[in-house]
Enzyme design. Structure first.
Site, mmCIF file in Angstrom:
data_model
loop_
_atom_site.group_PDB
_atom_site.id
_atom_site.type_symbol
_atom_site.label_atom_id
_atom_site.label_comp_id
_atom_site.label_asym_id
_atom_site.label_seq_id
_atom_site.Cartn_x
_atom_site.Cartn_y
_atom_site.Cartn_z
ATOM 1 N N HIS A 1 0.827 -1.203 0.000
ATOM 2 C CA HIS A 1 0.000 0.000 0.000
ATOM 3 C C HIS A 1 0.865 1.258 0.000
ATOM 4 O O HIS A 1 0.655 2.179 -0.795
ATOM 5 C CB HIS A 1 -0.910 -0.023 1.223
ATOM 6 C CG HIS A 1 -1.773 1.186 1.373
ATOM 7 N ND1 HIS A 1 -3.085 1.224 0.965
ATOM 8 C CD2 HIS A 1 -1.525 2.410 1.897
ATOM 9 C CE1 HIS A 1 -3.597 2.417 1.215
ATOM 10 N NE2 HIS A 1 -2.669 3.158 1.788
ATOM 11 N N GLU A 2 1.826 1.303 0.900
ATOM 12 C CA GLU A 2 2.648 2.511 1.009
ATOM 13 C C GLU A 2 3.563 2.691 -0.200
ATOM 14 O O GLU A 2 3.802 3.813 -0.649
ATOM 15 C CB GLU A 2 3.468 2.482 2.301
ATOM 16 C CG GLU A 2 2.625 2.472 3.576
ATOM 17 C CD GLU A 2 1.648 3.629 3.663
ATOM 18 O OE1 GLU A 2 1.855 4.661 2.993
ATOM 19 O OE2 GLU A 2 0.664 3.521 4.412
ATOM 20 N N HIS B 1 1.736 4.526 -2.818
ATOM 21 C CA HIS B 1 1.836 5.981 -2.709
ATOM 22 C C HIS B 1 3.178 6.465 -3.256
ATOM 23 O O HIS B 1 3.252 7.468 -3.960
ATOM 24 C CB HIS B 1 1.705 6.404 -1.247
ATOM 25 C CG HIS B 1 0.324 6.211 -0.710
ATOM 26 N ND1 HIS B 1 -0.792 6.707 -1.329
ATOM 27 C CD2 HIS B 1 -0.119 5.581 0.403
ATOM 28 C CE1 HIS B 1 -1.863 6.395 -0.620
ATOM 29 N NE2 HIS B 1 -1.486 5.701 0.427
#
Length: 299
Positions: free
Chosen positions: A211-212, A215
Site C-alpha cells: 500500500h505505502e 503511494h
C-alpha cells in the site's frame, strides 16, 4: 496496511488528497516540507495510513505535468527498483526485530503485487540502527534525522524504514513529486510487525508495504473524493470504482456509491483501500499505467 494515503484530483476542480475522508480532516494549505510526515496524525490502530496531505497547488502541478507527458503511461519492459531496508530498534538494541527471511518474503510480496505494472524489486542492502527517537517516530525532526542519516541510492531507489511507530499508524510514504524538492526524505516507513509473519494481524502479510509503496509510486487511495469523484477527479484513475469511504475487513459486495453514475461495487480488493491484507490482491490496469506515468515524469 490496508492502508490509506492519497489520490490525485483533476487539476481543474481539484480535491484534497488525504489519508482520511472527511473535509474536516483534509489539509489545504499546510506548510509541511515535502515528504515530511506530520507527527501524531492518527491515534487509532485500524489500517491507518499517515501519508501527508497534498496541497491543491501540488495536485494541480502533478496533473499538469502528467498531462504534458501523456505518452509516458505505456508499460515499459521492466523497471528493477533497488530496495534498501533500514531496521530501527531501541537504543539498547531491543524491539523492532525483522528477520532476513521476513525481508526476503516482503520483497516477494512486492514483486507479486507489482509484476503487472512492469516494476520489480531487488534487495540491495539491509542495515540496523539503535535509536530511541527513531524507533517510535511518526514524523517531524526525528524522521528527518533518521532519513538523512540512513537513506541510500538515487531517485529510483526504494528506502524502507521499519520501526514501532506510534499514533496507531501502519505506515506512510512520500510521493514521486516530492523527490526533487526533498530527496533525502524519499521513501516508505512501515510498522515493523506488518511484514510477512509479523504480529500486526490482520495486517501482517506484507501489504502495508504494498500500500505505502503504491503511494511512493504515485497512487492515491481508492476512496479519494468519495462519491463526488466525477467533480473532484478522485484518485485520477478511471477504472477504480467510486467508494464513499475506506473499507475495513473484507466486506464482499459493499457498494457505497450507488446509482447509474457509479457502476461497480467498491474496490475492496484493491491495494489502495484499507481492507485486511488477506482481502486485497490487485492494482487495476489504470493504476499500473498511472504508476508508469508518475515514474517517467518524476523519477
Amino acid at each position: 496496511m490496508k492502508k490509506t494515503t492519497v489520490l490525485l484530483a483533476a487539476f481543474s476542480t481539484m480535491m484534497l488528497v488525504s489519508c482520511a475522508m472527511s473535509d474536516d480532516d483534509q489539509v489545504i494549505d499546510d506548510q509541511e516540507e515535502p515528504g515530511v510526515q506530520e507527527p501524531g496524525s492518527s491515534d487509532a490502530f485500524q489500517r491507518t495510513c499517515g501519508t501527508r496531505n497534498l496541497s491543491l497547488d501540488e495536485i494541480a502541478g502533478i496533473e499538469l505535468r502528467l498531462g504534458e507527458r501523456s505518452g509516458d503511461s505505456q508499460l515499459t519492459p521492466s523497471h528493477v527498483i533497488p530496495v534498501y531496508f533500514h531496521i530501527i530498534h531501541r537504543a539498547n538494541g531491543t524491539g523492532g526485530a525483522v528477520t532476513q527471511t521476513q525481508i526476503n518474503n516482503q520483497i516477494n510480496v512486492l514483486n507479486a503485487a507489482y509484476a503487472p505494472s512492469s516494476f520489480s524489486f531487488s534487495l540491495a542492502a539491509v542495515d540496523n540502527s539503535n535509536n530511541d527517537s527513531w524507533y517510535v517516530t511518526t514524523g517531524g525532526t526525528s524522521e528527518r534525522q533518521m532519513k538523512t542519516a540512513l537513506r541510500r541510492g538515487g531517485s529510483n531507489a526504494l528506502n524502507v524504514y521499519t520501526n514501532e511507530m506510534g499514533g496507531g499508524l501502519l505506515g506512510w510514504a512520500t510521493f514521486p513529486s516530492d523527490y526533487s524538492r526533498n530527496p533525502s526524505m524519499d521513501g516508505v516507513v512501515i510498522l515493523f510487525s506488518s511484514v510477512p509473519g509479523g504480529t500486526a494481524a490482520p495486517y501482517n502479510l506484507g501489504d502495508t508495504a504494498t500500500h505505502e509503496v503504491g503511494h511512493w509510486m504515485g497512487l492515491f487511495h481508492t476512496f479519494q473524493g468519495g462519491c463526488a469523484r466525477q467533480a473532484t477527479g478522485g484518485d485520477g484513475v478511471s477504472d477504480t470504482a467510486a467508494e464513499r469511504s475506506p473499507a475495513f475487513g473484507c466486506p464482499t459486495g459493499r457498494d457505497s456509491c450507488t446509482g447509474s453514475r457509479f457502476p461497480g461495487v467498491d474496490p475492496i480488493l484493491n491495494f489502495m483501500d484499507y481492507t485486511d491484507d488477506a482481502c486485497m490482491n490487485q492494482f487495476t490496469a489504470g493504476q499500473n499505467s498511472r504508476m508508469n506515468s508518475m515514474w517517467n515524469s518524476f523519477r
